[in-house]
Design a protein around this motif. Structure first.
Motif, mmCIF file in Angstrom:
data_model
loop_
_atom_site.group_PDB
_atom_site.id
_atom_site.type_symbol
_atom_site.label_atom_id
_atom_site.label_comp_id
_atom_site.label_asym_id
_atom_site.label_seq_id
_atom_site.Cartn_x
_atom_site.Cartn_y
_atom_site.Cartn_z
ATOM 1 N N PHE A 29 46.154 31.240 50.906
ATOM 2 C CA PHE A 29 47.743 31.939 51.752
ATOM 3 C C PHE A 29 47.912 32.000 49.835
ATOM 4 N N ASP A 30 48.826 33.796 49.550
ATOM 5 C CA ASP A 30 48.982 34.136 47.909
ATOM 6 C C ASP A 30 50.740 34.513 48.537
ATOM 7 N N ALA A 31 51.245 33.349 47.256
ATOM 8 C CA ALA A 31 53.030 34.267 46.631
ATOM 9 C C ALA A 31 52.566 34.874 45.952
ATOM 10 N N PRO A 32 52.693 36.128 45.933
ATOM 11 C CA PRO A 32 52.959 37.081 44.022
ATOM 12 C C PRO A 32 54.112 36.238 42.966
ATOM 13 N N ALA A 83 53.136 37.796 39.613
ATOM 14 C CA ALA A 83 53.290 38.847 38.656
ATOM 15 C C ALA A 83 54.454 39.506 39.042
ATOM 16 N N LEU A 84 55.015 40.565 38.721
ATOM 17 C CA LEU A 84 56.010 41.476 38.462
ATOM 18 C C LEU A 84 55.457 42.099 39.878
ATOM 19 N N ALA A 85 54.473 42.950 39.524
ATOM 20 C CA ALA A 85 53.648 44.633 40.292
ATOM 21 C C ALA A 85 53.067 43.594 41.572
ATOM 22 N N TYR A 86 52.715 42.291 41.949
ATOM 23 C CA TYR A 86 52.089 42.068 42.825
ATOM 24 C C TYR A 86 53.432 41.638 43.331
ATOM 25 N N LEU A 118 48.745 45.052 46.635
ATOM 26 C CA LEU A 118 48.349 44.526 46.241
ATOM 27 C C LEU A 118 47.235 42.890 45.710
ATOM 28 N N THR A 119 48.269 42.505 46.486
ATOM 29 C CA THR A 119 48.146 41.079 47.153
ATOM 30 C C THR A 119 47.085 41.336 48.263
ATOM 31 N N ARG A 120 46.758 41.953 49.344
ATOM 32 C CA ARG A 120 46.258 41.837 49.773
ATOM 33 C C ARG A 120 44.571 42.754 49.947
ATOM 34 N N ARG A 121 45.327 43.448 48.681
ATOM 35 C CA ARG A 121 43.618 43.969 48.633
ATOM 36 C C ARG A 121 43.222 42.807 47.743
ATOM 37 N N ARG A 122 44.123 42.716 46.885
ATOM 38 C CA ARG A 122 42.685 41.721 45.727
ATOM 39 C C ARG A 122 41.959 40.731 46.651
ATOM 40 N N ARG A 123 42.774 40.031 47.926
ATOM 41 C CA ARG A 123 42.334 39.285 48.757
ATOM 42 C C ARG A 123 41.435 40.189 49.283
ATOM 43 N N ARG A 124 41.326 40.716 49.866
ATOM 44 C CA ARG A 124 40.299 41.416 50.285
ATOM 45 C C ARG A 124 38.782 42.207 49.799
ATOM 46 N N GLU A 125 38.963 42.035 48.290
ATOM 47 C CA GLU A 125 37.672 42.008 47.330
ATOM 48 C C GLU A 125 37.429 40.734 47.559
ATOM 49 N N LEU A 126 37.927 40.283 47.024
ATOM 50 C CA LEU A 126 37.996 38.345 46.987
ATOM 51 C C LEU A 126 36.774 37.989 48.036
#
Length: 216
Positions: free
Chosen positions: A178-181, A183-186, A192-200
């Motif tokens: 579970f990720d809570a953004p 950074a401002l962009a996130y 962006l948070t979902r994409r980051r998680r998929r790539e990881l």
């Protein structure tokens, strides 16, 4: 519950251990984005043990493109950390860490209370932050651990890595997070948070599964 004497850093989120909650995907911690994937990575005891050794020596993180530095095991006796049963009740630690293990380059294996700095880039997205090992599981048919953010990351939260060797002899690898953004962009662009998680997740699977590149 007894614990090792950890360093002063504390994690930067409240729901410690929530990656073990059975209803994580339905009821994630406030303002966080949950994610979960499971993959069958083979079968048999040998596959389970080989994958477990790789997992506890940080192979998933390194193969995902991350660099580990400043790995600091907890001082004093180390326990497997907080753990919960299927109903969310705390249970006793699964294993007492008798002695610290190291991989071939001298990096300490995963241990409850260990703090580590991870940095790198995944498909152009920056990964840079301090993380704490929240709990470790080493049982006859289950191996895994969870990492929680201490600070410096673009997101705040926790991710768990678990290997299960089931009664039908299949070995499965499950990653939950579970990720809570932060950074401002996130915060402005949740995708962006979902994409980051998929790539990881893709990187972790490549590291642990010999079947990843096998056509189905």
């Amino acid at each position: 519950m007894r614990r090792g004497t950890f360093r002063d850093e504390t994690v930067d989120y409240a729901a410690v251990g929530a990656t073990q909650a059975p209803d994580l995907m339905q009821y994630p911690p406030e303002r966080s984005i949950p994610a979960e994937e499971s993959w069958r990575i083979g079968s048999g005891e040998s596959r389970f043990k080989t994958a477990g050794e790789a997992l506890l020596s940080w192979t998933a993180q390194r193969a995902a493109g991350l660099t580990l530095s400043d790995v600091r095991p907890a001082s004093g006796p180390m326990y497997s950390g907080v753990s919960f049963d299927e109903e969310g009740h705390p249970v006793a630690p699964s294993r007492l860490e008798a002695e610290q293990r190291f991989d071939s380059d001298g990096t300490p294996f995963v241990g409850a209370g260990t703090t580590v700095h991870m940095h790198g880039r995944v498909r152009g997205m920056k990964i840079d932050g301090e993380l704490r090992v929240i709990y470790v599981v080493e049982e006859a048919r289950r191996i895994g651990f969870a990492l929680g953010t201490v600070g410096g990351s673009v997101v705040s939260g926790e991710e768990s890595f678990l290997l299960d060797w089931y009664a039908n002899d299949e070995v499965w690898f499950t990653v939950r997070a579970f990720d809570a953004p932060t950074a401002l962009a996130y915060k402005m662009i949740p995708a962006l948070t979902r994409r980051r998680r998929r790539e990881l997740f893709k990187g972790y699977l490549r590291a642990i599964s010999p079947l990843y590149s096998t056509p189905t």
